[in-house]
Scaffold this motif. Structure first.
Motif, PDB file in Angstrom:
ATOM      1  N   ARG A   8     -10.617  36.370 -35.813  1.00 30.54           N
ATOM      2  CA  ARG A   8     -10.926  37.016 -35.068  1.00 30.54           C
ATOM      3  C   ARG A   8     -12.050  37.293 -36.395  1.00 30.54           C
ATOM      4  O   ARG A   8     -11.284  38.561 -37.563  1.00 30.54           O
ATOM      5  N   HIS A 110     -15.307  34.326 -32.731  1.00 32.22           N
ATOM      6  CA  HIS A 110     -15.450  35.518 -31.985  1.00 32.22           C
ATOM      7  C   HIS A 110     -14.700  35.760 -30.480  1.00 32.22           C
ATOM      8  O   HIS A 110     -14.134  34.846 -29.314  1.00 32.22           O
ATOM      9  N   ASN A 111     -14.283  36.984 -29.922  1.00 32.11           N
ATOM     10  CA  ASN A 111     -14.080  36.772 -28.505  1.00 32.11           C
ATOM     11  C   ASN A 111     -15.134  36.737 -27.718  1.00 32.11           C
ATOM     12  O   ASN A 111     -16.269  36.570 -28.132  1.00 32.11           O
ATOM     13  N   TYR A 114     -11.401  33.830 -27.980  1.00 31.63           N
ATOM     14  CA  TYR A 114      -9.900  33.538 -29.122  1.00 31.63           C
ATOM     15  C   TYR A 114      -9.681  34.264 -28.322  1.00 31.63           C
ATOM     16  O   TYR A 114      -8.081  33.742 -28.213  1.00 31.63           O
ATOM     17  N   THR A 132     -10.610  42.621 -33.169  1.00 29.62           N
ATOM     18  CA  THR A 132     -11.760  42.356 -34.494  1.00 29.62           C
ATOM     19  C   THR A 132      -9.995  42.248 -35.652  1.00 29.62           C
ATOM     20  O   THR A 132      -9.567  42.812 -35.726  1.00 29.62           O
TER      21      THR A 132
END
Length: 165
Positions: A8, A110-111, A114, A132
């Protein structure tokens, strides 16, 4: 065997509210965490052949720190707009396009995609959140990326910056 390290992006800056989300850079913590986590992954003996990254500025900056830590060239990086805020199905589709000569790859995204992806992998423990610069590693015993499946892959590692080492 195919191995994927899903990374991420590192912490991004919100200081310039006029920027589009796609264009946000890393903040100070992100600029520290990306090389730190890259060095942690280097110490595991990982030898990636390539990088697949979202085109978002924060993902590209994180990927650059890892590329430099592993001594990969710019030609070893594939940028894909479809990885920007992608969900697991789209991420899996992008993986299936990779060159089969690459056995191990770093994929930057990205979330929330992920975290959803991490919990599709085979493993006993759920992950509440991929933070992150968190890294989720998956392995699957296939020869071709075209055969790669998140549901069949096994989660073999979960690393993140605030983790005790």
């Amino acid at each position: 065997m195919k191995t994927v390290h899903f990374v991420r992006h590192a912490k991004s800056s919100w200081s310039d509210t006029s920027l589009k989300d796609h264009d946000r850079p890393l903040n100070g913590r992100g600029k520290r965490d990306a090389p730190y986590m890259a060095a942690r992954l280097v110490r595991t003996g990982t030898l990636p052949e390539g990088i697949l990254t979202s085109t978002a500025k924060r993902a590209r900056a994180t990927a650059k720190a890892f590329r430099e830590a592993f001594g990969l060239g710019k030609e070893d990086v594939i940028r894909r707009p479809d990885l920007y805020h992608a969900m697991p199905t789209s991420i899996e589709e992008e993986l299936r396009t990779l060159p089969d000569a690459w056995g191990t790859v770093l994929v930057f995204g990205h979330n929330p995609g992920y975290t959803y992806l991490a919990n599709q992998l085979q493993h006993e423990a759920a992950i509440d959140n991929v933070p992150t610069c968190g890294i989720v590693t998956a392995e699957l015993d296939v020869v071709s990326w075209r055969k790669f499946s998140l549901r069949d892959a096994r989660r073999t590692a979960f690393l993140y910056p605030k983790q005790e080492v």
